[in-house]
Design an enzyme around this catalytic site. Structure first.
Site, PDB file in Angstrom:
ATOM      1  CG  HIS A   1      -0.365   0.237   2.518  1.00 15.34           C
ATOM      2  ND1 HIS A   1       0.004  -0.775   3.366  1.00 15.34           N
ATOM      3  CD2 HIS A   1      -0.084   1.379   3.175  1.00 15.34           C
ATOM      4  CE1 HIS A   1       0.489  -0.255   4.489  1.00 15.34           C
ATOM      5  NE2 HIS A   1       0.448   1.059   4.392  1.00 15.34           N
TER       6      HIS A   1
ATOM      7  N   GLY B   1       3.904   6.793   7.990  1.00  8.16           N
ATOM      8  CA  GLY B   1       5.299   6.806   7.539  1.00  8.16           C
ATOM      9  C   GLY B   1       6.083   5.606   8.033  1.00  8.16           C
ATOM     10  CG  ASN B   2       6.544   3.981  12.065  1.00 12.21           C
ATOM     11  OD1 ASN B   2       6.035   4.773  12.841  1.00 12.21           O
ATOM     12  ND2 ASN B   2       7.825   3.647  12.126  1.00 12.21           N
ATOM     13  CB  SER B   3       3.338   1.692   6.157  1.00 13.53           C
ATOM     14  OG  SER B   3       2.126   1.495   6.809  1.00 13.53           O
TER      15      SER B   3
ATOM     16  CG  ASP C   1       0.129  -4.059   2.857  1.00 15.22           C
ATOM     17  OD1 ASP C   1       0.170  -3.471   1.759  1.00 15.22           O
ATOM     18  OD2 ASP C   1       0.200  -3.459   3.946  1.00 15.22           O
TER      19      ASP C   1
ATOM     20  N   GLY D   1     -12.165 -22.128  -3.814  1.00 17.23           N
ATOM     21  CA  GLY D   1     -13.338 -21.675  -4.551  1.00 17.23           C
ATOM     22  C   GLY D   1     -14.600 -21.775  -3.728  1.00 17.23           C
TER      23      GLY D   1
END
Length: 474
Positions: free
Chosen positions: A114, A215-217, A144, A273
């Site tokens: 992200h 900002g830590n991501s 992610d 599925g």
């Protein structure tokens, strides 16, 4: 020789005792100075830029600040130059800030997907202040994780640990760029392991109380040996800021994804599925179970691996290859780590009896394809870009709704995503027509002609709201 009064002597003894107790406690607390000295060179700042059409945020507010509590993947969209001076519909440049770390001397960098989602350009700033353009090798939205590549030789790298060895209560530290303050260090303990979060069923998150902010991501989470054990990803918040609940992706999971992105450019994961739902206390009783456990299959996609193995709606999956499915969110993670084409042994509960089914696990379909109740690529819901699951009468009653379907997945860059639809939303009506099943949604979508906006009514966080949905031509 003058004697010290008894009360003064007692006071001095207490003060000396307190001093030595504080000193002993201080010695027991971890010292992160050497860890930071060794690790800081391998931590990087990541900034990305993308151009988007200027428009109002869906559901009011800015960046979702009006929502009382939610899980937030934490990076920050900085305000564009000239904010407030451009009219609706004009292009604007958004700058996003995050963190990352170098995993190879030749320039591979790990961060969150992200952080670089939709980026037109990505710049990596090293600890020595060098700024290098980065290439996006690949990203996996389900976990992610994003893998970047910068040009360089003999770059400083971080030591990778084994996240499987983490224990609750263990000290950990994070280094990142919260609010743009490069190489900020925060510390805490592991609060829990193997956490499953809404819409993130493929990651057994590490929960910590390490302070994580915008900002830590994408930044690393370290153990006391200075080894990376996780990637800081998101927090739970009611205020929009840090509240003591932060979540990191285990490094073992991240490196498996990174290796696939580097070698194949995509991620393969097991797929059954099926559409699943939790087993509530009442449902467990109705199925003759002692208590809630497992994942209840609500629907099975035609020709999917589950259908071919004979799984049916109403089956409750209790284990996969001997590992217990404690709750419904556990099932996608267990199946996802089975290599496509391999067999998985599922223990299921059917009509009060435990039976075993062997399923040849498939490969997860491309983004935008429904995982169940689909009818294939031609299904009209693919035009909308969502996967939905039906709601039981009891669930509708608990929400005080007469109709609706739950959004399970939203394809990136889809019509639904553009309108702000999220996993977990309840679609109540579309184009002023009630939606009470996946088939009904397909029928209504099919009936909408031409490139026109239609009202979509959602139920989210205890309130109803409308958004405008433009489906475009068929």
């Amino acid at each position: 020789m003058q004697r010290i009064p008894r009360h003064l002597s007692l006071w001095l003894m207490l003060m000396v005792t307190a001093f030595f107790m504080q000193t002993a406690q201080a010695r027991e607390l971890p010292d992160f100075t050497e860890l930071v000295k060794q690790a800081a060179p391998g931590v990087v700042n990541i900034s990305s830029t993308r151009e988007v059409e200027r428009r109002s945020m869906p559901f009011g507010g800015s960046q979702g600040q009006d929502i009382p509590e939610f899980f937030r993947r934490f990076f920050e969209d900085q305000m564009p130059p000239g904010h407030g001076q451009r009219g609706p519909g004009s292009a604007q440049e958004l700058q996003s800030l995050g963190s990352g770390f170098v995993i190879s001397k030749d320039g591979y960098v790990l961060t969150n997907a992200h952080v670089v989602d939709g980026a037109d350009s990505i710049v990596v700033r090293l600890n020595d202040r060098r700024e290098l353009d980065a290439e996006l090798i690949g990203a996996d939205n389900k976990t992610d994780i994003a893998l970047l590549k910068i040009d360089g030789d003999d770059l400083p790298t971080l030591n990778l640990g084994d996240s499987e060895k983490l224990e609750v209560g263990e000290w950990v530290a994070a280094i990142g760029s919260p609010f743009g303050f490069d190489h900020s260090v925060t510390a805490g303990i592991v609060s829990a392991i193997n956490r499953t979060l809404p819409s993130d069923a493929y990651v057994p998150f590490i929960q910590t109380d390490v302070a994580i902010n915008p900002g830590n991501s994408g930044g690393p989470l370290f153990n006391l040996e200075g080894q990376v054990v996780g990637i800081n990803s998101q927090i739970f918040t009611r205020s929009g800021g840090f509240m003591g609940l932060s979540f990191a992706i285990p490094i073992n999971v991240a490196m498996d994804i990174a290796d696939q992105l580097r070698d194949d450019g995509r991620v393969s994961r097991g797929w059954l599925g099926v559409v699943i739902q939790p087993v509530s206390k009442d449902l467990a009783e109705s199925f003759g179970m002692d208590g809630p456990e497992g994942a209840l299959i609500a629907d099975v996609a035609p020709d999917a691996p589950a259908a071919k193995a004979g799984l049916k709606a109403g089956d409750i999956v209790l284990s996969v290859d001997g590992e217990t499915v404690e709750r419904s969110a556990t099932l996608p993670r267990l199946v996802g780590r089975v290599d496509p084409g391999n067999d998985a042994e599922l223990e299921i509960l059917r009509n009060g009896k435990r039976i075993t089914k062997t399923v040849t696990v498939g490969d997860w379909p491309e983004e935008g394809m429904p995982m169940a109740s689909s009818g294939g690529k031609g299904d009209p819901r693919t035009r909308l870009g969502v996967t939905v699951a039906s709601l039981s009468d009891e669930q509708l009653e608990s929400l005080d709704l007469s109709s609706g379907v739950r959004v399970e997945q939203v394809a990136p860059d889809s019509v639904a995503a553009s309108a702000g639809v999220r996993p977990g939303d309840i679609i109540v009506s579309l184009d002023q027509q009630d939606i009470d099943s996946a088939k009904r949604l397909s029928d209504v979508v099919s009936s909408i002609e031409g490139n026109r906006a239609v009202p979509l009514r959602l139920y989210r966080d205890g309130r109803s709201l409308f958004v405008a949905l433009r489906l475009g031509e068929k």
